[in-house]
Design a protein around this motif. Sequence first.
Motif, short mmCIF file in Angstrom:
data_model
loop_
_atom_site.label_atom_id
_atom_site.label_comp_id
_atom_site.label_asym_id
_atom_site.label_seq_id
_atom_site.Cartn_x
_atom_site.Cartn_y
_atom_site.Cartn_z
N ALA A 1 -3.93 5.80 -1.49
CA ALA A 1 -2.46 5.92 -0.84
C ALA A 1 -2.67 5.97 0.59
O ALA A 1 -1.77 5.97 1.23
N CYS A 2 -3.71 6.13 1.03
CA CYS A 2 -3.74 6.32 2.67
C CYS A 2 -3.87 5.12 3.09
O CYS A 2 -4.22 4.09 2.90
N GLN A 3 -3.04 4.83 4.36
CA GLN A 3 -2.96 3.60 5.14
C GLN A 3 -3.95 3.51 6.12
O GLN A 3 -4.43 4.46 6.63
N PRO A 4 -4.41 2.24 6.17
CA PRO A 4 -5.37 2.09 7.30
C PRO A 4 -5.10 2.22 8.82
O PRO A 4 -3.84 2.08 9.09
N ASP A 5 -5.91 2.65 9.51
CA ASP A 5 -5.63 3.10 10.98
C ASP A 5 -4.47 4.27 11.28
O ASP A 5 -4.12 4.15 12.26
N VAL A 6 -4.18 4.98 10.28
CA VAL A 6 -3.38 5.97 10.24
C VAL A 6 -4.08 7.32 9.53
O VAL A 6 -4.61 7.11 8.69
N HIS B 1 -12.82 12.29 3.25
CA HIS B 1 -11.96 10.99 3.17
C HIS B 1 -12.64 10.26 4.06
O HIS B 1 -12.74 8.82 4.10
N GLU B 2 -13.17 10.51 5.28
CA GLU B 2 -13.97 9.90 6.14
C GLU B 2 -15.30 9.15 5.58
O GLU B 2 -15.75 8.12 5.97
N ALA B 3 -15.96 10.00 4.70
CA ALA B 3 -16.91 9.62 3.97
C ALA B 3 -16.85 8.58 2.87
O ALA B 3 -17.63 7.54 2.68
N PHE B 4 -15.69 8.69 2.22
CA PHE B 4 -15.46 7.69 1.31
C PHE B 4 -13.71 7.23 1.38
O PHE B 4 -12.99 7.50 0.86
N PRO B 5 -13.76 6.52 2.69
CA PRO B 5 -12.38 6.00 3.09
C PRO B 5 -11.82 4.95 1.85
O PRO B 5 -10.63 4.64 1.88
N HIS B 6 -12.55 4.16 1.29
CA HIS B 6 -12.25 3.05 0.33
C HIS B 6 -12.35 3.63 -1.15
O HIS B 6 -12.01 2.74 -2.06
N ALA B 7 -12.22 4.76 -1.19
CA ALA B 7 -12.48 5.39 -2.78
C ALA B 7 -10.98 5.17 -3.42
O ALA B 7 -9.99 5.51 -2.69
N ARG B 8 -11.20 4.98 -4.79
CA ARG B 8 -9.88 4.92 -5.41
C ARG B 8 -8.87 6.07 -5.13
O ARG B 8 -7.62 6.15 -5.15
N PHE B 9 -9.51 7.29 -4.99
CA PHE B 9 -8.63 8.53 -5.07
C PHE B 9 -7.90 8.54 -3.84
O PHE B 9 -6.83 9.12 -3.86
N PHE B 10 -8.56 7.85 -2.45
CA PHE B 10 -7.72 7.95 -1.41
C PHE B 10 -7.10 6.52 -1.07
O PHE B 10 -6.85 6.15 -0.13
N PHE C 1 0.19 12.52 -2.89
CA PHE C 1 0.26 12.98 -4.14
C PHE C 1 -1.16 13.44 -4.42
O PHE C 1 -1.45 14.48 -5.29
N PHE C 2 -2.29 12.91 -4.16
CA PHE C 2 -3.64 13.27 -4.61
C PHE C 2 -4.14 14.54 -3.78
O PHE C 2 -4.92 15.21 -4.17
N GLU C 3 -3.20 15.09 -3.00
CA GLU C 3 -3.37 16.21 -2.16
C GLU C 3 -2.98 17.46 -2.96
O GLU C 3 -3.10 18.54 -2.53
N ILE C 4 -2.18 17.26 -3.96
CA ILE C 4 -1.56 18.42 -4.87
C ILE C 4 -2.63 19.02 -5.25
O ILE C 4 -2.67 20.13 -5.60
N ILE C 5 -4.00 18.33 -5.76
CA ILE C 5 -5.16 19.08 -6.19
C ILE C 5 -5.49 20.05 -5.46
O ILE C 5 -5.90 21.25 -5.73
N PHE C 6 -5.68 19.82 -4.17
CA PHE C 6 -6.21 20.63 -3.23
C PHE C 6 -5.00 21.80 -2.74
O PHE C 6 -5.60 22.94 -2.36
N PHE C 7 -3.83 21.51 -3.05
CA PHE C 7 -2.71 22.42 -2.81
C PHE C 7 -2.79 23.39 -3.92
O PHE C 7 -2.62 24.55 -3.67
N ILE C 8 -3.03 23.10 -5.01
CA ILE C 8 -3.08 24.03 -6.14
C ILE C 8 -4.47 24.98 -5.72
O ILE C 8 -4.56 26.04 -6.10
N PHE C 9 -5.66 24.43 -5.28
CA PHE C 9 -6.78 25.05 -5.13
C PHE C 9 -6.31 26.18 -3.77
O PHE C 9 -6.70 27.21 -4.02
N ILE C 10 -5.42 26.04 -2.97
CA ILE C 10 -5.33 26.82 -2.05
C ILE C 10 -4.13 27.94 -2.68
O ILE C 10 -4.33 29.19 -2.36
N GLY C 11 -3.41 27.57 -3.36
CA GLY C 11 -2.41 28.52 -4.29
C GLY C 11 -3.20 29.49 -5.16
O GLY C 11 -2.98 30.54 -5.05
N ILE C 12 -4.47 29.06 -5.81
CA ILE C 12 -5.28 29.85 -6.48
C ILE C 12 -6.05 30.99 -5.62
O ILE C 12 -6.04 32.20 -6.03
#
Length: 851
Positions: free
Chosen positions: A502-507, A491-500, A348-359
């Motif tokens: 929802a991401c599972q480790p090692d996936v 994401h790779e620069a900030f893997p432990h950020a609260r924004f990410f 769901f956090f990717e919706i922000i980037f999806f909206i950017f692509i829609g714009i």
Amino acid sequence: MTSRSPNVSAQTPRRPALPERAISRRLSALSTTTGAQASTTQHELTEEIEEIKRYEDFTTIDWVQDAAREQVRRRARRKHNAGVFELRGSLGWRRRLEDTYDAGQAWIVVTLVGAVIGLNAGFLNIITEWLSDIKLGYCTTAFYLNESFCCWGDEKGCPEWHRWSSFWLLNYVLYLLFSTMFALASASLVKSFAPYAAGSGISEIKCIIAGFVMKGFLGFWTLLIKSICLPLAIASGLSVGKEGPSVHYAVCTGNVISRFFGKYKRNAAKTREILSACAAAGVAVAFGSPIGGVLFSLEEMSSYFPLKTMWRSYFCALVATAVLAAMNPFWTGQLVMFEVRYDRSWHFFEIIFFIFIGIFGGLYGAFVIKWNLRAQAFRKKYLTKYAILEATLLAAGTAILCFPNMFLRIDMTESMEILFLECEGGRDYDGLCEAKNRWRMALSLAFATVMRTFLVIISYGCKVPAGIFVPSMAIGASFGRMVGILVQALHEAFPHARFFAACQPDVACITPGTYAFLGAAAALSGIMHITVSVVVIMFELTGALTYILPTMIVVGVTKAVSQRFGKGGIADRMIWFNGFPFLDNKEEHTFGVPVSQVMTSEVTSLPSSGLTLKAVEQLMAQNKYQGFPVVEDRTSKILIGYIGRTELRYAIDRTQKESLVSSNAECFFTQPAASVAQTTSVTAPPVTFDAIEDASGQQRMDLSRYIDPVPLAVHPRLPLETAMELFKKMGPRVILVEYRGRLAGLVTVKDCLKYQFKVEAQETSTHDPALEIRQEKLWSLMNHAADWLADKVLSVSGGHIKLGGGRGSNFLESRAEDPRDQFSPILASSSHDILDGTEDADDGVELQSRR
């Protein structure tokens, strides 16, 4: 198709009593169709007139009259077949078989058309891929194989596929020569044999399905040349696609095949059903999306789409897709090269980037539409005579700019296939998925996005078969993949950020390929202003239910942004640019004026009696009107009916052919009184040879059976919006305006369009003198550059090579004209051939039928 069917009088007060003769005539006109002899005669006349009208170019079909004629045909056939099923023996069975064949013609035509469309699409895919790869190298085992087939199963290439040379510069030169040669061949064939094969064709097909006649646009020569030149245009590297032209050649196929069947040859409404079904099949084979094709035909192409047409469109798309799948042109089981499957979900956090692509999709569509229309205006004003040279130079320039970039060098469909793929278990194209190349790839994709956008603006509209679907999708895919790479890096620069969180480790959390996929959907929606069909097409491309919601979000945002910058996609804007009379049923208007403010008040009408044959012929020679109201007399203007120009011309020619008619013969548009003899009446003996010639033959011409006694008529106070809805929903060519039984004027689609653009011009001024000055400067600069290049070549060659040796002697100067170049955008203050009622004038351009 200029006469009218039963009267619709909206908000009209009860008219005072007309003369008894007029009342009895109107009642008689509604009841005489049941008479056996009159019905048969009228049916024969209708068929002959209809055959003539099929060849009237740049006119509009009257759907009201067409429906009325079909009812007459059905009644005549039911009467002919009365008692057939009670018959016994061979005669009864023969007629039963004929009736069954007539009822099943639609499914026979749809099946044949779908099969031919699928075969054509399969062959074009194979040829296009080979021509695109031949620019880069060749297969040593079999020259006719492209790189994919030559190195089957080897993702990273094979020894059997050879580059033309080991030197980069020589490959560059050969790539440029192949591209230029393909574009030259495509443009030359189009201009020499079928000018209508140029472009996408979607905007013209929308008008044709709505009832606008463009003779030859769907003919056999257009189909043949479009099928030959489309692979050449795509392989030339021009930033054009084949998906839009796929709709054109599919509709051409339906038109050509349906003409072999009597039901479709004589009925425009039946043909419209087939054309709508073919448009769906064209999109289906282009994207491997049969349901998406049906929805595209419903959403974008057809102004009239009943349930019967939807079912036939579905069946035609099904047959075409099944044939294409049976051919398996890519040997992968895929219907299109960029078909892909995703096995990971989204967050769901990717919706922000999806909206950017829609714009981005909405902004891209608005930007390209605006600047492409300006490029089209410059092309029509200055480059019409140099269409072949323009396409050749565009291909050469595109090859020069695109070869150094890894994403621009390859075919756009292959580029999308690469950008859509997941990195894990997928094909890594030149290190696209490697982390060390991430920033270099992002910059390369950004350059490809900007450069491709520029090339689409200047290339779409040149005189080769050219679509804009795939170029737009390739641009969106480049931008989306770039965004995906950046999000993945974040994401790779900030893997432990609260924004990410929802991401599972090692996936793998971010899939850049899905961003490319959504970017393609956004760009396609932005350029065409379509929504539902894009979502379904993308779903059928991926087969992933999980990505329907992101696609809907992206397309919804794109649509909202696009609406802020203008109404209508590029196909609708091209209709306006070419000046075609088309009322879009998706638009809503609020003018607040009655139809009397828009109607033509000074109407050329015909009195029911008292007009000589010579006067009628002079009247027709003096104007180009498509029809004439018939009134009791020109003083009272009591409306009697309406007669089309074709019907009037046919009636005169038929009468003169059947019997000797004097030029002074009196024309009657109503049934003469029974007491009046139909024989020649001479009041005085002729005294000269000229008088003898004028007086010889019949002195009366009864033209009453050729008029429509119940034309579509409205009250002057009827709101203009309601009149426009009548045009959209019923499809008449003209609506008469009467007040208390007397003719007050008439209104056509063209009158409505003129008023609409007048109102829009008052709200937003479209005339830009500064733009015209810049165009003049650009044309002057191009001329100076051409003169400088010619002088340099002449001096270097020692006078042996001379470029542009005089006007008319240049091989690359086009002499054949595209009829669409004769028209201009619809403006309220300017004259326009189509809108001024001169659409049937022949200006000498190539308008002959190519059916």
